[in-house]
Design a protein around this motif. Structure first.
Motif, mmCIF file in Angstrom:
data_model
loop_
_atom_site.group_PDB
_atom_site.id
_atom_site.type_symbol
_atom_site.label_atom_id
_atom_site.label_comp_id
_atom_site.label_asym_id
_atom_site.label_seq_id
_atom_site.Cartn_x
_atom_site.Cartn_y
_atom_site.Cartn_z
ATOM 1 N N VAL A 1 5.633 17.286 73.254
ATOM 2 C CA VAL A 1 5.908 17.698 74.629
ATOM 3 C C VAL A 1 7.353 17.348 74.952
ATOM 4 O O VAL A 1 7.761 16.178 74.833
ATOM 5 C CB VAL A 1 4.955 16.991 75.612
ATOM 6 N N PRO A 2 8.182 18.336 75.366
ATOM 7 C CA PRO A 2 9.583 18.030 75.704
ATOM 8 C C PRO A 2 9.666 17.232 77.005
ATOM 9 O O PRO A 2 8.779 17.308 77.871
ATOM 10 C CB PRO A 2 10.208 19.412 75.845
ATOM 11 N N GLU A 3 10.753 16.492 77.131
ATOM 12 C CA GLU A 3 10.927 15.682 78.333
ATOM 13 C C GLU A 3 11.211 16.546 79.544
ATOM 14 O O GLU A 3 10.699 16.290 80.640
ATOM 15 C CB GLU A 3 12.056 14.671 78.117
ATOM 16 N N GLU A 4 12.023 17.593 79.348
ATOM 17 C CA GLU A 4 12.364 18.491 80.451
ATOM 18 C C GLU A 4 11.267 19.545 80.589
ATOM 19 O O GLU A 4 10.968 20.274 79.642
ATOM 20 C CB GLU A 4 13.710 19.165 80.197
ATOM 21 N N GLY A 5 10.672 19.620 81.770
ATOM 22 C CA GLY A 5 9.645 20.633 82.028
ATOM 23 C C GLY A 5 8.352 20.378 81.304
ATOM 24 O O GLY A 5 7.521 21.289 81.202
ATOM 25 N N GLY A 6 8.150 19.188 80.821
ATOM 26 C CA GLY A 6 6.933 18.905 80.073
ATOM 27 C C GLY A 6 5.730 18.607 80.938
ATOM 28 O O GLY A 6 4.598 18.613 80.444
ATOM 29 N N ALA B 1 -1.087 18.995 83.865
ATOM 30 C CA ALA B 1 -1.129 19.192 82.417
ATOM 31 C C ALA B 1 0.263 18.992 81.854
ATOM 32 O O ALA B 1 1.282 19.095 82.566
ATOM 33 C CB ALA B 1 -1.648 20.584 82.075
ATOM 34 N N LEU B 2 0.296 18.694 80.564
ATOM 35 C CA LEU B 2 1.545 18.636 79.818
ATOM 36 C C LEU B 2 1.734 19.950 79.086
ATOM 37 O O LEU B 2 0.775 20.517 78.547
ATOM 38 C CB LEU B 2 1.521 17.480 78.814
ATOM 39 N N VAL B 3 2.943 20.444 79.074
ATOM 40 C CA VAL B 3 3.262 21.726 78.445
ATOM 41 C C VAL B 3 3.930 21.444 77.109
ATOM 42 O O VAL B 3 5.078 20.961 77.064
ATOM 43 C CB VAL B 3 4.160 22.589 79.350
ATOM 44 N N ALA B 4 3.215 21.704 76.031
ATOM 45 C CA ALA B 4 3.757 21.492 74.690
ATOM 46 C C ALA B 4 4.530 22.718 74.240
ATOM 47 O O ALA B 4 4.263 23.840 74.676
ATOM 48 C CB ALA B 4 2.625 21.196 73.702
ATOM 49 N N GLN C 1 -0.805 29.598 79.627
ATOM 50 C CA GLN C 1 -1.402 29.695 78.297
ATOM 51 C C GLN C 1 -0.777 28.716 77.302
ATOM 52 O O GLN C 1 -0.711 28.975 76.108
ATOM 53 C CB GLN C 1 -1.302 31.139 77.756
ATOM 54 N N SER C 2 -0.321 27.585 77.814
ATOM 55 C CA SER C 2 0.225 26.555 76.936
ATOM 56 C C SER C 2 -0.926 25.793 76.281
ATOM 57 O O SER C 2 -2.030 25.708 76.829
ATOM 58 C CB SER C 2 1.097 25.584 77.738
ATOM 59 N N PRO C 3 -0.705 25.231 75.098
ATOM 60 C CA PRO C 3 -1.777 24.488 74.415
ATOM 61 C C PRO C 3 -2.291 23.336 75.281
ATOM 62 O O PRO C 3 -1.511 22.578 75.858
ATOM 63 C CB PRO C 3 -1.097 23.973 73.144
ATOM 64 N N LEU C 4 -3.610 23.216 75.345
ATOM 65 C CA LEU C 4 -4.232 22.162 76.138
ATOM 66 C C LEU C 4 -5.057 21.213 75.261
ATOM 67 O O LEU C 4 -5.011 19.998 75.440
ATOM 68 C CB LEU C 4 -5.119 22.768 77.225
ATOM 69 N N LEU C 5 -5.805 21.762 74.320
ATOM 70 C CA LEU C 5 -6.573 20.951 73.375
ATOM 71 C C LEU C 5 -6.178 21.392 71.972
ATOM 72 O O LEU C 5 -6.384 22.556 71.599
ATOM 73 C CB LEU C 5 -8.083 21.127 73.587
ATOM 74 N N VAL C 6 -5.619 20.458 71.203
ATOM 75 C CA VAL C 6 -5.092 20.773 69.872
ATOM 76 C C VAL C 6 -5.724 19.808 68.863
ATOM 77 O O VAL C 6 -5.734 18.585 69.087
ATOM 78 C CB VAL C 6 -3.551 20.657 69.825
ATOM 79 N N LEU C 7 -6.248 20.362 67.769
ATOM 80 C CA LEU C 7 -6.836 19.567 66.691
ATOM 81 C C LEU C 7 -6.023 19.763 65.421
ATOM 82 O O LEU C 7 -5.376 20.798 65.227
ATOM 83 C CB LEU C 7 -8.291 19.984 66.419
ATOM 84 N N ASN C 8 -6.104 18.775 64.545
ATOM 85 C CA ASN C 8 -5.407 18.903 63.258
ATOM 86 C C ASN C 8 -5.989 17.897 62.275
ATOM 87 O O ASN C 8 -6.560 16.868 62.667
ATOM 88 C CB ASN C 8 -3.901 18.673 63.412
ATOM 89 N N ARG C 9 -5.853 18.234 60.997
ATOM 90 C CA ARG C 9 -6.207 17.317 59.919
ATOM 91 C C ARG C 9 -4.925 16.694 59.372
ATOM 92 O O ARG C 9 -3.938 17.399 59.157
ATOM 93 C CB ARG C 9 -6.938 18.061 58.806
ATOM 94 N N VAL C 10 -4.970 15.402 59.132
ATOM 95 C CA VAL C 10 -3.827 14.679 58.578
ATOM 96 C C VAL C 10 -4.322 13.932 57.343
ATOM 97 O O VAL C 10 -5.041 12.936 57.469
ATOM 98 C CB VAL C 10 -3.213 13.704 59.601
ATOM 99 N N LEU D 1 -3.967 17.458 76.271
ATOM 100 C CA LEU D 1 -2.721 17.366 77.034
ATOM 101 C C LEU D 1 -2.991 17.406 78.539
ATOM 102 O O LEU D 1 -2.349 18.144 79.286
ATOM 103 C CB LEU D 1 -1.776 18.485 76.610
ATOM 104 N N SER D 2 -3.943 16.620 78.974
ATOM 105 C CA SER D 2 -4.223 16.451 80.399
ATOM 106 C C SER D 2 -5.078 15.214 80.554
ATOM 107 O O SER D 2 -5.883 14.879 79.673
ATOM 108 C CB SER D 2 -4.943 17.663 80.989
#
Length: 748
Positions: free
Chosen positions: A432-437, A482-485, A503-512, A521-522
């Motif tokens: 998430v960027p600092e500006e406008g995030g 919400a946070l805008v990624a 339509q910014s990402p709100l729930l993001v999943l990933n495998r690491v 992001l809320s």
């Protein structure tokens, strides 16, 4: 046993007076006559003859003429067609034996043959009996067939019962007391039961029995099975050990020698959650009739002991109560929860013992015992020096090693020095960027196209309809922050399941590596629990998120399942990709491989099309473990016998039916080793109480013989009765006798 008419003449009585009155008169006449004889009165004998003549006339003697027809008697020919009869050449031998019996019975006049099949399955209209899960119910089939044959006037109409079977019958009645003959079928005494066994003699069989198998096992621990290898029937002495092979979900088989006839404990580790199939097989016994019951399949469901979850709330907030209530309500979860009440940079005069009940054990949680947790939840956690970089690096390493991390982010997630700028930033799926995030406005969370197919968000209650469609469901309630990624800065492999403002990402999943990360992001999901705007599935969504992070099998994106029902294997592949059709390989228990093309699953009436779901079926009758693979995933299914009791003992044997047949006056015979020419005994007719079987030297041609009882059952077709003493003749004769008595008395 003929159907000609028979005439019989007999004498019967039809009294003209009530019997009691007739007896009184007879008594008075006898007293008078005896008194006269005692006094030596003249004419006493003639007077007694007169009394006797009158009493005989009053008794109403009749001359009856009856005619009857002999009823045909029935031979019940019971044919065992259950599962054990499919072993070897038994079925073929049974067919030829039945044909011989029917041909010989057809030459006997007055004998009707009724065939009673005993099947594995549902009851047949012809009188067949269900074998099914209860084994071969041959005696029950005989009782039902006999109930349809009413007895005649002369007794039972069942001449005998001939059962063509392998002897494996599971409903044999108990034997009566010594010296007593069983009445079988009920209501039909003196009916011999003859058993024709489809073999040359007693057979040998080895079977594997699972005495004890737990249905569940704790992941990471061992389960213990108790099994026993048994040798049944005559077998060579010295066969005291057998080789037991254990194969788990297609892994390399493990073998061990076990003593025969002694229960053995086998320890198996449970390595993963979900169903685990174990195939056990005992080595072949030389000369045994079949190896079908040398194997057994056990299914054990792996379950986690208790899921250990660490929840750290960055500050008291509305959402932590939601988290706590959700996780504490799950009995399979051990929750450790800490809330940061005061960051280290805040300095006031409040005593430390008044800030918290216990100190925050940072070193113990994030260095010494971090590997004991399954999931770490950071809820609104703001990095203000609470956790040193080394501990944050430990969390990242914990995820890479297979752990789960769920992070719910709010305003504390943006700005310099946040978690994005720590070692945790390397494993987070979005930045998430600092500006406008940060956006504070009313918006409705929406599932993405991927989210509509992903197990975490698919089919959630109140799911909003796709944009541009008319539907009565208004969707989920609104959130206000919400946070805008940056979509261009999503990690490789990141999955966006829900979107927020613009339509910014709100729930993001990933495998690491070996672990998993989820980023929400809320910090306002708690609004759904308050019913804001109709609320939403907050509890179900968080439950699915937690279980996906802890690698529960039912929430995997790529799933391959297999199941066997009614002899057919169905393979189903579920994928989050839109492509549904693909090919899998089916591996049979004998190792043969069969390609199978999957097609998109067809929904039922009124059901939506399930994108990414494909299935197909293939015949799978061979018992054992079947494997389905698509090159990456594997699924297993077990083909079990439809009737376990039916294959528990596959020997042809006389031990079950032989004693009962002998008690009925019947016999047991072996049909030999040639299925095309079975040694069927000769049929003979015998009378009541005669011997119903004999050895070869007692029959013409040297064959054994079995007897069918002639009971003489008949039905009366006509009857006529004539009086023997007419009144016009009796009265003059009685007067003559009285006259003679008077004359004799007058001379005396």
């Amino acid at each position: 046993m003929s159907d000609h008419l028979t005439r019989l003449t007999s004498v019967r009585f039809q009294p003209l007076l009530p019997p009691w009155l007739l007896y009184v008169l007879a008594g008075l006449c006898l007293v008078v006559t005896l008194l006269a004889l005692w006094r030596r009165s003249g004419g006493a004998g003639w007077r007694g003859l007169c009394f006797a003549l009158l009493l005989l006339w009053l008794a109403g003697p009749m001359l009856a003429h009856a005619t009857w027809a002999d009823l045909p008697e029935t031979l019940l020919l019971v044919v065992d067609r259950s599962g054990s009869m499919a072993v070897g050449t038994r079925a073929a031998m049974a067919r030829h034996a039945v044909a011989q019996v029917e041909a010989e019975a057809a030459r006997m006049p007055g004998l009707a043959v009724r065939v009673v099949p005993v099947l594995s399955g549902t009851t047949t209209p012809a009188g067949g009996e269900q074998a099914g899960a209860g084994g071969t119910r041959l005696m029950g089939a005989i009782e039902r067939a006999a109930a349809d044959i009413p007895p005649g006037d002369g007794g039972s109409r069942i001449a005998g019962i001939i059962a063509v079977t392998d002897g494996q019958v599971h409903d044999v009645p108990a034997l009566p007391a010594p010296g007593r003959k069983p009445v079988f079928p009920p209501g039909n005494p003196d009916v011999p039961l003859h058993v024709l066994i489809t073999a040359a003699g007693e057979q040998t069989d080895r079977r594997l029995r699972v005495l004890q198998a737990p249905p569940f096992g704790i992941v990471g621990q061992n389960v213990t099975l108790r099994v026993e290898v048994e040798d049944l029937g005559p077998h060579p002495a010295g066969d005291t050990t057998a080789t037991l092979t254990l194969k788990r979900d297609g892994d390399t088989p493990i073998q061990r020698d076990v003593p025969v006839g002694q229960p053995q404990d086998i320890t198996v580790p449970v390595t993963r959650p979900g169903p685990m199939l174990l195939a056990l097989q005992a080595s072949t016994l030389p000369g045994e009739v079949s190896t079908l019951n040398n194997q057994a399949i056990v299914q054990i469901n792996g379950v986690r002991d208790r899921l250990r979850v660490l929840l750290v709330s960055g500050a008291p907030n509305q959402g932590e109560r939601v988290w706590r209530r959700l996780l504490k309500a799950d009995p399979s979860v051990d929750l450790v929860h800490f809330t940061i009440l005061r960051p280290p940079d805040k300095d006031d005069t409040t005593p430390l013992n008044e800030l918290a009940l216990i100190a925050f054990p940072v070193r113990e949680l994030f260095q010494e015992k971090i590997g004991q947790f399954d999931l770490i939840i950071l809820d609104g956690f703001e990095n203000r020096g609470i956790l040193p970089m080394s501990y944050l690096r430990n969390i990242a390493d914990f995820v890479r090693a297979g752990g789960g991390l769920l992070l719910t982010a709010g305003p504390e997630f943006i700005g310099p020095g946040t978690l994005q700028d720590t070692p945790l930033g390397d494993i987070l799926p979005a930045r998430v960027p600092e500006e406008g995030g940060l956006v504070e406005q009313r918006y409705q969370p929406m599932p993405t196209a991927l989210g509509s197919r992903h197990p975490v968000t698919e089919g959630l209650p109140q799911t909003p309809p796709p944009a541009g469609t008319a539907a009565g469901n208004a969707g989920w309630g609104p959130w206000y922050r919400a946070l805008v990624a940056d979509p261009s800065q999503l990690s490789a492999g990141a999955q966006v399941l829900m979107t927020g403002p613009q339509q910014s990402p709100l729930l993001v999943l990933n495998r690491v590596d070996q672990g998993r990360v989820a980023l929400l992001l809320s910090d306002q999901i708690w609004l759904w629990s308050r019913g804001e705007g109709g609320g939403g599935p907050q509890a179900e969504l968080l439950r699915r998120l937690a279980h996906w992070l802890m690698k529960e099998p039912e929430l995997e994106e790529e799933q391959l399942t297999a199941g066997i029902s009614d002899g057919r294997l169905t393979a189903t592949r579920r994928s989050v990709s839109a492509a549904a059709a693909m090919q899998v390989t089916v591996i049979a228990p004998d190792g043969s491989r069969h390609p199978l093309d999957l097609a998109a699953a067809r929904p039922g009436p009124g059901e939506p099309v399930a994108a990414g779901v494909a299935s197909a079926g293939i015949d799978a009758t061979a018992p054992g473990i079947w494997e389905v693979t698509d090159g990456h995933n594997r699924a297993f299914a077990a083909a079990r016998p439809a009737d376990p009791l039916e294959i528990a003992d596959l020997r042809a044997t006389a031990t079950a039916l032989g004693p009962f047949a002998a008690a009925t006056g019947g016999s047991t015979h072996w049909l030999g080793g040639d299925p095309g020419r079975p040694d069927v005994p000769e049929l003979q007719l015998v009378g009541p109480h005669q011997r119903a079987y004999g050895a070869g030297l007692q029959a013409v041609g040297g064959r054994d013989w079995i007897g069918l009882r002639q009971h003489g059952a008949h039905v009366v077709t006509g009857e006529q009765a004539d009086r023997l003493l007419a009144g016009w003749a009796v009265l003059p004769l009685a007067l003559l006798l009285l006259l003679l008595a008077w004359r004799r008395e007058g001379r005396g």
